[in-house]
Motif scaffolding. Sequence first.
Motif, PDB file in Angstrom:
ATOM      1  N   ALA A 150      -1.171   2.672  -3.541  1.00 32.25           N
ATOM      2  CA  ALA A 150      -1.279   1.521  -4.441  1.00 32.25           C
ATOM      3  C   ALA A 150      -2.385   0.599  -3.970  1.00 32.25           C
ATOM      4  N   TRP A 151      -2.982  -0.112  -4.923  1.00 34.77           N
ATOM      5  CA  TRP A 151      -3.967  -1.157  -4.647  1.00 34.77           C
ATOM      6  C   TRP A 151      -3.317  -2.530  -4.778  1.00 34.77           C
ATOM      7  N   ALA A 152      -3.830  -3.482  -4.023  1.00 36.18           N
ATOM      8  CA  ALA A 152      -3.511  -4.886  -4.273  1.00 36.18           C
ATOM      9  C   ALA A 152      -4.387  -5.377  -5.424  1.00 36.18           C
ATOM     10  N   PRO A 153      -3.956  -6.404  -6.149  1.00 32.92           N
ATOM     11  CA  PRO A 153      -4.770  -6.916  -7.260  1.00 32.92           C
ATOM     12  C   PRO A 153      -6.161  -7.364  -6.838  1.00 32.92           C
ATOM     13  N   ASP A 154      -6.328  -7.757  -5.561  1.00 33.65           N
ATOM     14  CA  ASP A 154      -7.645  -8.225  -5.115  1.00 33.65           C
ATOM     15  C   ASP A 154      -8.616  -7.094  -4.807  1.00 33.65           C
ATOM     16  N   GLY A 155      -8.138  -5.830  -4.826  1.00 34.85           N
ATOM     17  CA  GLY A 155      -9.023  -4.709  -4.535  1.00 34.85           C
ATOM     18  C   GLY A 155      -9.426  -4.603  -3.089  1.00 34.85           C
ATOM     19  N   VAL A 156      -8.778  -5.363  -2.200  1.00 39.34           N
ATOM     20  CA  VAL A 156      -9.081  -5.346  -0.771  1.00 39.34           C
ATOM     21  C   VAL A 156      -8.016  -4.575   0.001  1.00 39.34           C
ATOM     22  N   SER A 157      -6.761  -4.831  -0.302  1.00 38.52           N
ATOM     23  CA  SER A 157      -5.664  -4.205   0.434  1.00 38.52           C
ATOM     24  C   SER A 157      -5.124  -2.997  -0.325  1.00 38.52           C
ATOM     25  N   VAL A 158      -4.572  -2.051   0.437  1.00 39.69           N
ATOM     26  CA  VAL A 158      -3.973  -0.850  -0.142  1.00 39.69           C
ATOM     27  C   VAL A 158      -2.681  -0.555   0.595  1.00 39.69           C
ATOM     28  N   ALA A 159      -1.855   0.290  -0.011  1.00 42.46           N
ATOM     29  CA  ALA A 159      -0.652   0.797   0.643  1.00 42.46           C
ATOM     30  C   ALA A 159      -0.561   2.288   0.373  1.00 42.46           C
ATOM     31  N   TYR A 160       0.060   3.007   1.289  1.00 43.27           N
ATOM     32  CA  TYR A 160       0.302   4.434   1.074  1.00 43.27           C
ATOM     33  C   TYR A 160       1.590   4.816   1.788  1.00 43.27           C
ATOM     34  N   TRP A 161       2.256   5.853   1.261  1.00 43.81           N
ATOM     35  CA  TRP A 161       3.579   6.184   1.779  1.00 43.81           C
ATOM     36  C   TRP A 161       3.876   7.659   1.544  1.00 43.81           C
ATOM     37  N   GLY A 162       4.928   8.119   2.228  1.00 42.42           N
ATOM     38  CA  GLY A 162       5.298   9.511   2.081  1.00 42.42           C
ATOM     39  C   GLY A 162       6.654   9.804   2.660  1.00 42.42           C
ATOM     40  N   ALA A 163       7.025  11.087   2.607  1.00 43.90           N
ATOM     41  CA  ALA A 163       8.316  11.544   3.102  1.00 43.90           C
ATOM     42  C   ALA A 163       8.188  11.997   4.544  1.00 43.90           C
ATOM     43  N   ALA A 164       9.240  11.751   5.313  1.00 40.10           N
ATOM     44  CA  ALA A 164       9.305  12.183   6.709  1.00 40.10           C
ATOM     45  C   ALA A 164      10.719  12.685   6.969  1.00 40.10           C
ATOM     46  N   GLY A 165      10.911  13.991   6.845  1.00 37.27           N
ATOM     47  CA  GLY A 165      12.251  14.528   6.985  1.00 37.27           C
ATOM     48  C   GLY A 165      13.143  13.996   5.885  1.00 37.27           C
ATOM     49  N   SER A 166      14.293  13.455   6.246  1.00 43.63           N
ATOM     50  CA  SER A 166      15.186  12.872   5.254  1.00 43.63           C
ATOM     51  C   SER A 166      14.876  11.404   5.003  1.00 43.63           C
ATOM     52  N   GLY A 167      13.861  10.869   5.694  1.00 44.20           N
ATOM     53  CA  GLY A 167      13.466   9.478   5.518  1.00 44.20           C
ATOM     54  C   GLY A 167      12.043   9.388   5.010  1.00 44.20           C
ATOM     55  N   GLY A 168      11.392   8.282   5.321  1.00 45.17           N
ATOM     56  CA  GLY A 168      10.031   8.084   4.847  1.00 45.17           C
ATOM     57  C   GLY A 168       9.275   7.108   5.725  1.00 45.17           C
ATOM     58  N   ARG A 169       7.962   7.059   5.518  1.00 46.34           N
ATOM     59  CA  ARG A 169       7.069   6.143   6.235  1.00 46.34           C
ATOM     60  C   ARG A 169       6.136   5.490   5.231  1.00 46.34           C
ATOM     61  N   ALA A 170       5.680   4.289   5.541  1.00 53.25           N
ATOM     62  CA  ALA A 170       4.761   3.571   4.659  1.00 53.25           C
ATOM     63  C   ALA A 170       3.869   2.671   5.487  1.00 53.25           C
ATOM     64  N   TRP A 171       2.644   2.468   4.996  1.00 56.23           N
ATOM     65  CA  TRP A 171       1.670   1.631   5.676  1.00 56.23           C
ATOM     66  C   TRP A 171       0.965   0.748   4.655  1.00 56.23           C
ATOM     67  N   ARG A 172       0.467  -0.377   5.121  1.00 57.61           N
ATOM     68  CA  ARG A 172      -0.457  -1.197   4.349  1.00 57.61           C
ATOM     69  C   ARG A 172      -1.715  -1.393   5.188  1.00 57.61           C
ATOM     70  N   ALA A 173      -2.831  -1.592   4.524  1.00 56.68           N
ATOM     71  CA  ALA A 173      -4.102  -1.727   5.240  1.00 56.68           C
ATOM     72  C   ALA A 173      -5.056  -2.548   4.392  1.00 56.68           C
ATOM     73  N   SER A 174      -6.087  -3.079   5.038  1.00 57.94           N
ATOM     74  CA  SER A 174      -7.144  -3.812   4.345  1.00 57.94           C
ATOM     75  C   SER A 174      -8.461  -3.090   4.546  1.00 57.94           C
ATOM     76  N   LEU A 175      -9.246  -3.025   3.487  1.00 62.06           N
ATOM     77  CA  LEU A 175     -10.500  -2.287   3.509  1.00 62.06           C
ATOM     78  C   LEU A 175     -11.669  -3.179   3.891  1.00 62.06           C
ATOM     79  N   GLY A 176     -12.607  -2.585   4.593  1.00 62.03           N
ATOM     80  CA  GLY A 176     -13.849  -3.267   4.926  1.00 62.03           C
ATOM     81  C   GLY A 176     -14.952  -2.248   5.119  1.00 62.03           C
ATOM     82  N   GLN A 177     -16.137  -2.738   5.348  1.00 68.10           N
ATOM     83  CA  GLN A 177     -17.275  -1.865   5.580  1.00 68.10           C
ATOM     84  C   GLN A 177     -17.648  -1.903   7.061  1.00 68.10           C
ATOM     85  N   GLU A 178     -17.958  -0.738   7.574  1.00 69.12           N
ATOM     86  CA  GLU A 178     -18.327  -0.615   8.984  1.00 69.12           C
ATOM     87  C   GLU A 178     -19.794  -0.256   9.084  1.00 69.12           C
ATOM     88  N   ARG A 179     -20.516  -1.027   9.871  1.00 69.29           N
ATOM     89  CA  ARG A 179     -21.919  -0.738  10.126  1.00 69.29           C
ATOM     90  C   ARG A 179     -22.114  -0.610  11.638  1.00 69.29           C
TER      91      ARG A 179
END
Length: 475
Positions: A306-335
């Motif tokens: 999923a995206w945040a409305p600001d287009g900067v933050s994202v979330a992603y998730w999935g299954a892990a055995g009988s449970g699950g895991r999820a993360w959120r993160a913020s995007l940036g550019q690396e130089r």
Amino acid sequence: MRNMTLLTTCLLCGVCFGLTDADVAQMVFVEQTELPRMMVDRIAFMPDGVHVIAGGWLEWPNAPLVALLPNDVQVMQAAAQACSPRFTVSPDGQRVAFWKRVKVGQQDRGELTVAHLDNQMVTTLGEPVPISESMHLAWLPNGPIVYATEDPQRPVGILYALDLAGGGPRKLLELHDGQWHDLRPGPGAGQVTAQWAGSSVTGYVVNCLPGETAPPVGSAVVNAAPDGSKKTLEIDAQGSLILGLSDTEGVVVDRGVRAARWRPDGTAILYVKDQEVLLVGPSGTDPHVLAKLGSQDANVFLRGCAWAPDGVSVAYWGAAGSGGRAWRASLGQERISARFVFPKDAPVKADTRVWVVGKLQRDVMGNIVEPVWSTLKGCFTVRRILRTPEGIIAEVQNTGSQSGLIGRLSAGTPVGDTAGGHINIGIAGQTAATWSRTSTLKFREGLVGWLEKTRYIGQPETLTVERQMLQPIGQ
């Protein structure tokens, strides 16, 4: 616990911009956090840029859950009694609607409950309904809350609208021989798009305002770009992610894709495979890997993003055995930039490539033929040339984000998020308008820079890593 007012504007932000293919090539996660462990059904970002709301199931006990994270808002404690992982957030971001489990006689039922985040009140709408696997919710701007129910005995799916001013539910649509797949605000005012999975998945555009009599329009589900263009997204039965450029042309972006989402401005696509999180630009070519699950997460299989409305933050998730895991993160550019010192007679020119290697091949006369390519650590492009009495200093920069480049080149790692050196400008918890972090690292011993197609090598001098958070959309 504290009250929370979710603001929707930021006074200190600069000019917005969309993402290009070149921007996507330099994208990294500048911040990343694992969310509490649960089997996630859906994640939505709140407009303050700090909180997210997640619906899913706890592994133990195996019970549905709707939770605001961080869990610091008292009124959302009522969601601990949820009977479904479905929820919806009001268009102003100040209220959350979910299904609360209540007893009606000897039966458990679901009561549509609204948590008001601004004044810490809880209200209910309509009469309790039978608990089912559906119970999708959508909150329309200046309109009703729309919800879906299913009767597994027949089987029949019904769509209802509940007006916030009161009154009983209004029946909008009844379908047979299938189940509800999704429910979201539709393309027009007072409309929802309801996905029904029968023999195929069909999207019905339904008018929800009182007095609307136009019949629902059903068609194959098309995930249209939010920027108004004719681009579409599709994941076919074989897991191929297809970017439709027109009615007759498209691009196969990748294969083995589990979920994909448009950036809110339509200039990029976030998607997940079993073990990877990726981003692709508006052309649909050259996908860029943002994250790969490590060996400790090998049993996690990603299933949503999923995206945040600001287009900067994202979330992603999935299954892990009988449970699950999820993360959120913020995007940036690396130089990543560096300096190499070459001899005075080296033909250093702008846009020439410099290959960083550990060993070189030489002929019988000792002249450089080419690098030992198995020792290649990275590639840079000359951006500026400084001539000195001792030699030529070539200032170089990476072209695109090369996975693992910092680790291959340096003897250290960039400064962490909690260290100094970053700027965070915002108000009331808003996403930062300006955020950057710069680290100066040492090159690993034994590395040199080979000036492409020449006999010259440069000695590394400095290595600098700069990471800057994206500017929010529309600000």
